[in-house]
Design a protein around this motif. Structure first.
Motif, PDB file in Angstrom:
ATOM      1  N   THR A   1       0.825  -1.208   0.000  1.00 18.57           N
ATOM      2  CA  THR A   1       0.000   0.000   0.000  1.00 18.57           C
ATOM      3  C   THR A   1       0.861   1.261   0.000  1.00 18.57           C
ATOM      4  O   THR A   1       0.406   2.316  -0.461  1.00 18.57           O
ATOM      5  CB  THR A   1      -0.943   0.039   1.221  1.00 18.57           C
ATOM      6  OG1 THR A   1      -0.175   0.075   2.426  1.00 18.57           O
ATOM      7  CG2 THR A   1      -1.861  -1.170   1.227  1.00 18.57           C
TER       8      THR A   1
ATOM      9  N   GLU B   1       1.186   2.561  -3.350  1.00 15.73           N
ATOM     10  CA  GLU B   1      -0.027   3.171  -3.892  1.00 15.73           C
ATOM     11  C   GLU B   1      -0.411   4.431  -3.129  1.00 15.73           C
ATOM     12  O   GLU B   1      -1.045   5.323  -3.682  1.00 15.73           O
ATOM     13  CB  GLU B   1      -1.180   2.150  -3.823  1.00 15.73           C
ATOM     14  CG  GLU B   1      -2.452   2.563  -4.528  1.00 15.73           C
ATOM     15  CD  GLU B   1      -2.359   2.435  -6.033  1.00 15.73           C
ATOM     16  OE1 GLU B   1      -3.191   3.034  -6.731  1.00 15.73           O
ATOM     17  OE2 GLU B   1      -1.441   1.728  -6.510  1.00 15.73           O
ATOM     18  N   HIS B   2      -0.023   4.514  -1.875  1.00 13.84           N
ATOM     19  CA  HIS B   2      -0.361   5.656  -1.009  1.00 13.84           C
ATOM     20  C   HIS B   2       0.303   6.918  -1.550  1.00 13.84           C
ATOM     21  O   HIS B   2       1.487   6.920  -1.863  1.00 13.84           O
ATOM     22  CB  HIS B   2       0.125   5.377   0.419  1.00 13.84           C
ATOM     23  CG  HIS B   2      -0.480   6.256   1.461  1.00 13.84           C
ATOM     24  ND1 HIS B   2      -0.193   7.588   1.566  1.00 13.84           N
ATOM     25  CD2 HIS B   2      -1.352   5.974   2.459  1.00 13.84           C
ATOM     26  CE1 HIS B   2      -0.858   8.107   2.584  1.00 13.84           C
ATOM     27  NE2 HIS B   2      -1.579   7.154   3.140  1.00 13.84           N
TER      28      HIS B   2
ATOM     29  N   PHE C   1      -4.796   5.065   3.217  1.00 10.93           N
ATOM     30  CA  PHE C   1      -4.505   3.638   3.337  1.00 10.93           C
ATOM     31  C   PHE C   1      -5.707   2.820   2.871  1.00 10.93           C
ATOM     32  O   PHE C   1      -5.563   1.813   2.173  1.00 10.93           O
ATOM     33  CB  PHE C   1      -4.165   3.273   4.790  1.00 10.93           C
ATOM     34  CG  PHE C   1      -2.710   3.391   5.115  1.00 10.93           C
ATOM     35  CD1 PHE C   1      -1.744   2.801   4.329  1.00 10.93           C
ATOM     36  CD2 PHE C   1      -2.294   4.095   6.239  1.00 10.93           C
ATOM     37  CE1 PHE C   1      -0.403   2.902   4.625  1.00 10.93           C
ATOM     38  CE2 PHE C   1      -0.950   4.212   6.550  1.00 10.93           C
ATOM     39  CZ  PHE C   1      -0.007   3.611   5.745  1.00 10.93           C
TER      40      PHE C   1
ATOM     41  N   ALA D   1      -5.922   3.082  -0.931  1.00 10.32           N
ATOM     42  CA  ALA D   1      -4.889   2.255  -1.570  1.00 10.32           C
ATOM     43  C   ALA D   1      -5.213   0.772  -1.436  1.00 10.32           C
ATOM     44  O   ALA D   1      -4.996  -0.010  -2.371  1.00 10.32           O
ATOM     45  CB  ALA D   1      -3.523   2.562  -0.956  1.00 10.32           C
ATOM     46  N   CYS D   2      -5.733   0.377  -0.283  1.00 12.29           N
ATOM     47  CA  CYS D   2      -6.077  -1.029  -0.055  1.00 12.29           C
ATOM     48  C   CYS D   2      -7.123  -1.496  -1.062  1.00 12.29           C
ATOM     49  O   CYS D   2      -6.970  -2.550  -1.694  1.00 12.29           O
ATOM     50  CB  CYS D   2      -6.587  -1.207   1.375  1.00 12.29           C
ATOM     51  SG  CYS D   2      -7.158  -2.874   1.766  1.00 12.29           S
TER      52      CYS D   2
END
Length: 678
Positions: free
Chosen positions: A414, A417-418, A429, A432-433
């Motif tokens: 993550t 992606e964060h 978070f 992103a998850c």
């Protein structure tokens, strides 16, 4: 000749069949060890690890290793040593070991000898360590280049900032107002509401959606409480708990938390062994900002000082410090885990990658606190049932920032992606998850305590809560929580339109995400729609406003008298009827103004580009320092003799102080030190 003299065997480069090697016999395990070291690498004899009654390896080299979860051993292989050597207790308790079986008088096979012999450090281990270091070094070099690429010159930042200010001013006048040049959007909105818009129908849609989101979560109940300890005074049975928590680390990011982290650790040690707990203190300074380390020492937990003032960086470092664990619980420094806190890591399967926990608001010393804190308690618990509802049928938007359970490897993903924003990091978070295909569900078996601000607008306290030190809800939400409300609409719409990795679960997840978009749009349009509606139809709008308030009161009464009664967590009637309504109205006003205030603050915040954590040179440098120090400690431990009484490190706080990153690389303004966003 010189080259040959360094060889350990004249057949060093000759392939020897393993069938031939297994016929060799030796009179002692040390003979086997010396002989095996002289063999080519392609014929090393690898044998299964022996088991004893204590489930510990017999070899001294294995005793020097830090105990790891079996799942981690299976996934990494026998030859992969623990990466965070020297910072854990070497043993969970004073160890007792069975002596190895006596060596038979007759010659024994290499298989028998290998079981009894001390295994030399594996080349595969060193190769793995070297590979990890080289990978991190590569990431660090990329982060340095990225850091240079995204830097804006001072004049560019000023130009960007004041261009945004100018755009906002021009938008307000030429688009919204327009007079006397032309009729602006506000006038046309008034015209549509007065002549074209059916107010009754419009309010029916708004109230219908509000009722849907308010009452549907009441269709489920909280989970039953897990079994409580036999007595409140009994000491924690770590041998019992280790079967549940052995693969789970507890990460506690801290910022000036010396005054409150002690109580957090006392509660945590009833659930987790001390070697599983990591206190990651952080701040923009080479040296610690307070004596959190001294507070941690008596508890024997792991303490790290990270010279970067950022909660998300502290969590990033914590993931690598605890990488020998499979899962991690992330909690705030003021969260008190209940004695019957459940580690529900068995739920982290399939596409469920994160589990949030329901939380409750408390005052000092776990008291009910002020009416404001009790109102927040009701609000937090209602939020918990809503997240549990959407998690059951899809995915919650994000777990509570106060506490969540993650699969560590997925949590590391993550960070790629964060976006790296240090504000509302828990919301991102969750975003992103879900983008990575991970569901977020809730565990509602217990309520985890967290201390909250004591008042809405004014407080006589001096900011002793630790962390950001916010003593009012206005400071907490206006300055931080609501900062990304407007920008969040962009991320939410992008997720709704482009992400489909959850399959059928996406429909429930997107319904939950749309609620955030819907609420933010109401906050943005409320300053225009409400006044215009009251001007056009004052009596009808006043009646509908009263109906809306009554609907929410009915909602909280049902929730309090059914759901919270079953959990024995009811809120006082005085708070429910005479305080909570005014509290929610005040929060609505705060939310509306914070949305417009954040639009103004975005100019300065986004004038400076923000790298992802994985692209942040300082953050990656901290991880690189952590790996280097861990490897150096591993080497020193392998070279030293470890006492077998398990006394090393017991009762003494372990630490890893990372001060290699220059604290001057980052600057926090006075406002950010106090909990602001700039």
């Amino acid at each position: 000749m010189a080259e040959e003299s360094h060889r350990k065997s004249i057949v060093e480069d000759v392939f020897i069949p393993k069938e031939l090697l297994t016929t060799a016999k030796f009179n002692s395990p040390w003979e086997l060890a010396r002989w095996e070291q002289s063999l080519p690498d392609n014929n090393r004899i690898s044998l299964p690890e022996p088991r004893t009654s204590s489930n510990r390896p017999l070899s001294l080299s294995a005793l020097r290793s830090v105990a790891r979860p079996k799942s981690a051993i299976r996934s990494r292989g026998r030859s992969d040593p623990p990466a965070f050597q020297g910072t854990f207790d070497y043993f969970e308790k004073p160890a007792t070991f069975e002596p190895p079986s006596p060596i038979p008088e007759k010659g024994i096979t290499p298989v028998q000898n290998a079981v009894l012999s001390a295994q030399p450090p594996s080349k595969t281990s060193s190769q793995t360590i070297s590979s990890e270091q080289s990978h991190l070094q590569e990431v660090y070099e990329k982060a340095k280049l990225r850091g240079v690429a995204i830097q804006r010159k001072h004049w560019v930042r000023l130009l960007f900032e004041y261009t945004i200010y100018a755009f906002l001013v021009l938008f307000v006048y030429f688009v919204l107002v327009g007079m006397p040049l032309w009729k602006g959007a506000v006038w046309w909105l008034y015209y549509v509401v007065r002549t074209k818009f059916v107010i009754q129908g419009g309010y029916a849609i708004i109230i219908g959606l509000a009722a849907l989101y308010a009452f549907c979560p009441l269709m489920i109940l909280f989970e039953k409480d897990p079994p409580a300890p036999e007595s409140e005074t009994e000491s924690p049975d770590l041998e019992n708990n280790i079967s549940k928590v052995k693969s789970t680390a507890l990460l506690i990011p801290c910022y000036k938390s010396a005054s409150i982290v002690g109580a957090t650790l006392e509660a945590a040690l009833k659930i987790f062994p001390k070697e599983n707990i990591f206190v990651i203190a952080n701040g923009n300074s080479k040296t610690p900002l307070d004596n959190t380390e001294e507070v941690c020492k008596p508890y024997g937990v792991n303490h790290l000082w990270v010279p970067i003032g950022s909660k998300i960086v502290a969590q990033f470092v914590g993931c690598y410090a605890a990488k020998d664990f499979e899962n991690a619980v992330l909690i705030d420094d003021d969260c008190l885990l209940p004695p019957n806190f459940p580690i529900v890591s068995d739920r982290l399967k399939n596409n469920v990658k994160c589990i949030g926990y329901t939380i409750k608001s408390v005052g000092p010393n776990s008291s009910k606190g002020t009416f404001c804190q009790q109102a927040q308690d009701l609000e937090y618990k209602m939020s918990g049932i809503q997240r549990a509802f959407f998690g059951k049928f899809g995915s919650a938007t994000f777990p509570h920032g106060a506490i969540s359970l993650w699969n560590i490897e997925f949590l590391k993903q993550t960070f790629h992606e964060h976006p790296g924003f240090s504000v509302s990091e828990d919301w991102f978070f969750g975003d992103a998850c879900r983008r990575l295909g991970g569901r977020i569900t809730m565990c509602s078996q217990v309520f985890v305590e967290t201390e909250t601000p004591a008042s809405v607008f004014w407080s006589g306290s001096g900011g002793s809560r630790g962390g950001f030190g916010e003593m009012t809800i206005f400071q907490q939400r206006f300055k931080r929580w609501n900062f990304f409300f407007v920008v969040g609409v962009y991320y939410d719409l992008k997720y709704i339109l482009t992400s489909w990795k959850l399959g059928w679960w996406e429909f429930g997840a997107k319904l939950c995400v749309f609620q955030e978009v819907y609420e933010t749009l109401i906050y943005l349009f409320a300053p225009f729609i409400l006044p215009i509606s009251f001007i056009v139809r004052p009596s009808f709008c006043g009646m509908l406003l009263g109906v809306t308030i009554a609907m929410y009161i009915l909602n909280v009464i049902i929730f309090n008298e059914i759901h919270l009664r079953l959990k024995k967590e009811r809120v006082d009637w005085k708070v429910l009827l005479f305080y909570y309504t005014f509290y929610k109205i005040a929060l609505t006003v705060v939310n509306v103004f914070s949305c417009y205030w954040s639009l103004y603050k975005y100019a300065r915040y986004f004038a400076q580009r923000h790298p992802k954590v994985i692209e942040d040179r300082d953050a990656v440098e901290v991880i690189l320092s952590l790996e280097k120090e861990s490897n150096s400690r591993r080497t020193s431990v392998e070279d030293d003799v470890i006492p077998l009484d398990g006394a090393l490190g017991r009762g003494v706080g372990r630490k890893l102080t990372l001060t290699k990153v220059q604290a001057g690389k980052r600057k926090m303004t006075e406002e950010s030190e106090k909990g602001g966003w700039v």
